[in-house]
Design an enzyme around this catalytic site. Sequence first.
Site, PDB file in Angstrom:
ATOM      1  N   SER A 168       0.930  -1.254  -0.032  1.00 21.04           N
ATOM      2  CA  SER A 168       0.052   0.067  -0.024  1.00 21.04           C
ATOM      3  C   SER A 168       0.860   1.270   0.052  1.00 21.04           C
ATOM      4  O   SER A 168       0.805   2.001  -0.794  1.00 21.04           O
ATOM      5  CB  SER A 168      -0.935   0.027   1.203  1.00 21.04           C
ATOM      6  OG  SER A 168      -1.600  -1.136   1.158  1.00 21.04           O
ATOM      7  N   TRP A 169       1.492   1.454   0.952  1.00 21.45           N
ATOM      8  CA  TRP A 169       2.559   2.455   1.256  1.00 21.45           C
ATOM      9  C   TRP A 169       3.343   2.957   0.084  1.00 21.45           C
ATOM     10  O   TRP A 169       3.758   3.850  -0.441  1.00 21.45           O
ATOM     11  CB  TRP A 169       3.265   2.669   2.396  1.00 21.45           C
ATOM     12  CG  TRP A 169       3.689   3.823   2.982  1.00 21.45           C
ATOM     13  CD1 TRP A 169       4.729   4.008   3.794  1.00 21.45           C
ATOM     14  CD2 TRP A 169       3.235   5.144   3.012  1.00 21.45           C
ATOM     15  NE1 TRP A 169       5.040   5.314   4.204  1.00 21.45           N
ATOM     16  CE2 TRP A 169       4.060   6.025   3.670  1.00 21.45           C
ATOM     17  CE3 TRP A 169       2.143   5.703   2.053  1.00 21.45           C
ATOM     18  CZ2 TRP A 169       4.030   7.498   3.478  1.00 21.45           C
ATOM     19  CZ3 TRP A 169       1.904   7.023   2.223  1.00 21.45           C
ATOM     20  CH2 TRP A 169       2.835   7.866   2.840  1.00 21.45           C
ATOM     21  N   LYS A 182       8.499   0.652   9.204  1.00 21.51           N
ATOM     22  CA  LYS A 182       8.526   1.046  10.805  1.00 21.51           C
ATOM     23  C   LYS A 182       8.266  -0.283  11.486  1.00 21.51           C
ATOM     24  O   LYS A 182       7.397  -1.054  11.628  1.00 21.51           O
ATOM     25  CB  LYS A 182       7.042   1.673  10.849  1.00 21.51           C
ATOM     26  CG  LYS A 182       7.029   2.961   9.961  1.00 21.51           C
ATOM     27  CD  LYS A 182       5.444   3.657   9.985  1.00 21.51           C
ATOM     28  CE  LYS A 182       5.534   4.871   9.419  1.00 21.51           C
ATOM     29  NZ  LYS A 182       4.388   5.833   9.535  1.00 21.51           N
ATOM     30  N   LYS A 209       4.918   2.935  17.995  1.00 21.97           N
ATOM     31  CA  LYS A 209       3.578   3.448  17.765  1.00 21.97           C
ATOM     32  C   LYS A 209       2.534   2.270  17.427  1.00 21.97           C
ATOM     33  O   LYS A 209       1.359   2.212  17.838  1.00 21.97           O
ATOM     34  CB  LYS A 209       3.300   4.690  17.029  1.00 21.97           C
ATOM     35  CG  LYS A 209       3.708   4.671  15.307  1.00 21.97           C
ATOM     36  CD  LYS A 209       2.765   3.925  14.399  1.00 21.97           C
ATOM     37  CE  LYS A 209       3.475   3.869  13.091  1.00 21.97           C
ATOM     38  NZ  LYS A 209       2.531   3.422  12.186  1.00 21.97           N
ATOM     39  N   SER A 266      -5.764   1.842   9.904  1.00 24.71           N
ATOM     40  CA  SER A 266      -4.648   1.310  10.552  1.00 24.71           C
ATOM     41  C   SER A 266      -4.723  -0.281  10.692  1.00 24.71           C
ATOM     42  O   SER A 266      -5.575  -0.752  11.391  1.00 24.71           O
ATOM     43  CB  SER A 266      -4.322   1.822  11.874  1.00 24.71           C
ATOM     44  OG  SER A 266      -3.338   1.151  12.608  1.00 24.71           O
ATOM     45  N   ASN A 277      -2.837  -2.358  12.243  1.00 24.08           N
ATOM     46  CA  ASN A 277      -2.500  -2.657  13.601  1.00 24.08           C
ATOM     47  C   ASN A 277      -3.714  -2.277  14.526  1.00 24.08           C
ATOM     48  O   ASN A 277      -4.042  -3.170  15.275  1.00 24.08           O
ATOM     49  CB  ASN A 277      -1.199  -1.841  14.014  1.00 24.08           C
ATOM     50  CG  ASN A 277       0.173  -2.383  13.275  1.00 24.08           C
ATOM     51  OD1 ASN A 277       0.386  -3.415  13.825  1.00 24.08           O
ATOM     52  ND2 ASN A 277       0.548  -1.624  12.533  1.00 24.08           N
ATOM     53  N   VAL A 309       1.128  -7.694   6.405  1.00 21.85           N
ATOM     54  CA  VAL A 309       1.949  -7.751   7.787  1.00 21.85           C
ATOM     55  C   VAL A 309       1.557  -7.031   8.643  1.00 21.85           C
ATOM     56  O   VAL A 309       1.131  -5.810   8.589  1.00 21.85           O
ATOM     57  CB  VAL A 309       3.489  -7.107   7.216  1.00 21.85           C
ATOM     58  CG1 VAL A 309       4.166  -7.247   8.538  1.00 21.85           C
ATOM     59  CG2 VAL A 309       4.226  -8.328   5.940  1.00 21.85           C
TER      60      VAL A 309
END
Length: 337
Positions: free
Chosen positions: A11-12, A109, A195, A258, A260, A283
């Site tokens: 995605s990023w 990250k 985070k 998000s 996460n 992931v």
Amino acid sequence: MKKVAVLGAGSWGSVLANLLVENGHQVMLWSRNQAQVDQLNQEHKNPHYMKDFTYNEGLVATSDMQAAVSGAAVILMVIPTKGVRQVAGQLAELLNGVTPAPLLVHATKGLEQNTYKRVSEMLAEEIPAASRRGIVVLSGPSHAEDVAIKDVTAVTAACGDLACAKEIQELFSNHYFRVYTNDDVIGAEFGAALKNIIALGSGALSGLGYHDNARAALITRGLAEIRRLGVAFGADPMTFIGLSGVGDLVVTATSKNSRNWRAGYQLGQGQKLADVVENMGMVIEGVATTKAAYELAQKRHVQMPITAALYRVLYEDEDIKSAIDGLMEREVTSEKE
């Protein structure tokens, strides 16, 4: 116009590649998955990650890393933490003897399992200094979905060499994507990685039916833990009230975009971790980072009670509600501790 290689078409990575094309640069996006490459080139779609988004027709994807990095002035790595060393090793072979050396940037990250190393440390170990001009960290509150639709976004480019950070600032900045510079790589990377732990916890609170007060408390005390660990390794405390600190924490711990947060929500609803990971199909960096941060805190004698509670939930099968009760029943203390 610069040639930029983007390694990693999730995605990023794919959205950042698209942004760079729209900024007027020649971009090659690398993926191991030939079917994904074909779909990006032929249909300008990346459905597993960004199913409703159509990419700029100027974006070229390839499964040939050599083709991607050949002649690139900048190489951006957006690889899951566990794959960083392998890809960096391949890249090092391709960059051996290349002049001028490219500037490396990463937007990953996480912390490495067992070694607890930050991504820039892994890259520095795998890619000789002669093969790179510097290593810049790109981090901040930046969901790919928002950047794709050109929502206003601000991030940080961190590097010990501010000239390199400024180069990345100029490369990425446009009318909807604003980049600030910072020289605190340690703080930027710890903020970016840790985070995700707090986002898991925030999602779990929502899954359990807790409301705004609980989430605000978790985010605030979670930031205190992130700062403690980062400062123990030499980070500037001020970094944690910036974009790569509280900025990234707030967006990741409050948004359903998000992964996460979504994973934590499912855990709060009573699902097992293995089932959550399978359901997500992507992931979940916070799961591995929780383990790394917990073990790192133990070694450095840093107090991280929220991280420790999540570690017990994820790796020792402790009941989430019991973990929350345990946090609330601890001996009361000063907010400054």
